[in-house]
Design a protein around this motif. Structure first.
Motif, PDB file in Angstrom:
ATOM      1  N   ARG A 164       9.427  43.919 -14.365  1.00 36.93           N
ATOM      2  CA  ARG A 164      10.342  42.855 -13.735  1.00 36.93           C
ATOM      3  C   ARG A 164      10.774  43.455 -12.741  1.00 36.93           C
ATOM      4  NH1 ARG A 164       8.432  39.009 -17.513  1.00 36.93           N
ATOM      5  NH2 ARG A 164       9.245  39.310 -19.659  1.00 36.93           N
ATOM      6  N   GLY A 165      12.127  43.038 -12.106  1.00 34.73           N
ATOM      7  CA  GLY A 165      13.005  43.553 -11.098  1.00 34.73           C
ATOM      8  C   GLY A 165      13.780  44.524 -11.237  1.00 34.73           C
ATOM      9  N   TRP A 168      12.597  45.873 -17.053  1.00 32.52           N
ATOM     10  CA  TRP A 168      13.306  45.832 -15.866  1.00 32.52           C
ATOM     11  C   TRP A 168      13.639  47.466 -15.452  1.00 32.52           C
ATOM     12  CZ3 TRP A 168      16.117  41.937 -13.170  1.00 32.52           C
ATOM     13  CH2 TRP A 168      15.650  40.751 -13.653  1.00 32.52           C
ATOM     14  N   ASP A 174      17.604  43.082  -7.881  1.00 32.52           N
ATOM     15  CA  ASP A 174      17.407  41.554  -8.084  1.00 32.52           C
ATOM     16  C   ASP A 174      18.546  40.828  -8.566  1.00 32.52           C
ATOM     17  OD1 ASP A 174      14.425  41.350  -7.055  1.00 32.52           O
ATOM     18  OD2 ASP A 174      14.340  43.050  -8.425  1.00 32.52           O
ATOM     19  N   LEU A 175      19.337  41.767  -9.434  1.00 31.95           N
ATOM     20  CA  LEU A 175      20.107  41.341 -10.442  1.00 31.95           C
ATOM     21  C   LEU A 175      21.473  42.311 -10.664  1.00 31.95           C
ATOM     22  CD1 LEU A 175      20.997  39.076 -12.621  1.00 31.95           C
ATOM     23  CD2 LEU A 175      19.483  40.593 -14.217  1.00 31.95           C
ATOM     24  N   LEU A 197      15.587  35.703 -12.348  1.00 31.98           N
ATOM     25  CA  LEU A 197      14.441  36.253 -11.476  1.00 31.98           C
ATOM     26  C   LEU A 197      13.509  35.391 -11.018  1.00 31.98           C
ATOM     27  CD1 LEU A 197      13.307  39.310 -10.478  1.00 31.98           C
ATOM     28  CD2 LEU A 197      12.085  39.274 -12.513  1.00 31.98           C
ATOM     29  N   ARG A 198      13.286  34.264 -11.839  1.00 25.96           N
ATOM     30  CA  ARG A 198      12.347  33.581 -11.459  1.00 25.96           C
ATOM     31  C   ARG A 198      12.794  32.325 -10.510  1.00 25.96           C
ATOM     32  NH1 ARG A 198       9.884  33.014 -17.542  1.00 25.96           N
ATOM     33  NH2 ARG A 198       8.363  34.702 -17.451  1.00 25.96           N
TER      34      ARG A 198
END
Length: 368
Positions: A239-240, A268, A292-293, A362-363
């Protein structure tokens, strides 16, 4: 039939709310000076240490700054009984809260630039419902149960074990139930989370000591440290990058830790910063790592102000303005809409929800 709720205060003009937020240090100092000079102080506090009360005043100022800025008086009404209950069970007389509110009113009238009528109306509202708040605080804080009834016996046994300090028994439950990412999250939600909330309710109701509450939390921390969450993610799943942290001044980190493990088990790359990360250090870390988050956990209502300021700072900075921000924690459970008033992109009520919402964020791309 439920009794009607008393009317809430009117929204405070934003200029008055900002003045309050900018003068919290001076207000706290004035309230401390006035209250600690009282000759009847020991009658009001009994065995509660002055340090605890001084911390209460700092927390009060931070919480009220958030309430006034956001105009969220539902949160204020829900929090007041908790404050009365928790401090009264540490020995504070109910009369203290009336004296304290009167002292805040005097400090606000002397220190803040006029007009202060909107702020004083909120404090008068709290004073007027003093007896109502006492009555509400005398209802014991409820102890939660698992969402899935089949977990009720296991959760009850586990709760008794952590309250008894039986770490061996607690770890045996982990070996029995946790085998992969899904079983880990189910164990967290159906056993660990309600068990911790139950321990917190016992402390709030005055049936266990701070030491017993700390013991239970420490055992759960040992449990989390024993679970290899990152190894549960399929090797090909990437993932990110996420930064996960409790808000500044927030010492309750287990919820954030569970979120970090949920994300790790979903592929992640997680930077978990733990409890009470200073606001400026957290913001600098986010600028440097460009995740990213960002996931922020807020358990105590008075720490919402720290989360609000962190999010506002990151949104103002072009380097971090587009980073997705997810918030969660007990302070938001009663009103998830607080997440949006804080400036976050989303709210997650649990670690499994955080995993799913994180993937959605994320998307989707946040526009500058």
């Amino acid at each position: 039939m439920c009794a009607p709720q008393d009317p809430l205060p009117a929204p405070v003009p934003q200029e008055q709310a900002e003045n309050y937020a900018q003068h919290t240090s001076a207000l706290v100092e004035a309230v401390n000076t006035a209250l600690f000079a009282r000759t009847d102080l020991m009658d009001l506090l009994h065995d509660c240490p002055r340090e605890t009360i001084a911390a209460n005043h700092r927390n009060h100022a931070a919480f009220m700054a958030t309430v006034l800025r956001l105009g969220n008086f539902v949160l204020l009404r829900k929090t007041l009984p908790w404050v009365y209950r928790a401090y009264h069970n540490q020995g504070v007389a109910y009369a203290y809260f009336r004296v304290e509110l009167e002292t805040w009113i005097n400090a606000i009238s002397r220190i803040l630039p006029p007009p202060v009528d909107g702020i004083l109306a909120v404090y008068q509202w709290m004073l007027d419902r003093h007896e109502t708040t006492i009555a509400e605080s005398q209802r014991p804080s409820p102890t939660p149960e698992p969402e899935d009834p089949k977990w009720k016996p296991t959760c009850a046994d586990f709760t008794r074990a952590i309250m008894a300090g039986d770490v061996v028994a607690c770890l045996s439950y982990v070996r029995q139930w946790v085998h992969d990412a899904d079983s880990m999250l189910e164990f967290f939600i159906q056993v660990l989370q309600p068990a911790l909330y139950t321990v917190g309710a016992h402390w709030e109701n005055g049936t266990i000591t701070v030491a017993q509450e700390h013991l239970a939390s420490a055992i759960v921390a040992r449990i989390l440290a024993s679970i290899p969450a990152a190894s549960f993610a399929p090797p090909e799943l990437r993932r990110g990058t996420a930064v996960v942290s409790a808000a500044a001044n927030e010492f309750h980190e287990i919820g954030a830790w569970m979120v970090a493990m949920a994300l790790e088990s979903d592929g992640w790359n997680v930077h978990y910063l733990g409890a009470n990360t200073p606001r400026q250090d957290l913001e600098e870390f986010v600028r440097r790592t460009q995740p990213d988050l960002l996931c922020l956990s807020v358990a105590m209502p008075f720490n919402l102000e720290a989360a609000h300021r962190t999010i506002a700072d990151l949104r103002r900075d072009p380097e971090t303005a587009c980073i997705r921000i997810l918030v969660g924690g007990q302070a938001l459970l009663h009103d998830p809409e607080i997440a949006h008033t804080l400036g976050a992109d989303a709210f997650a009520p649990s670690c499994s929800a955080a995993r799913d919402v994180a993937l959605e964020l994320l998307r989707s791309k946040r526009e500058p």
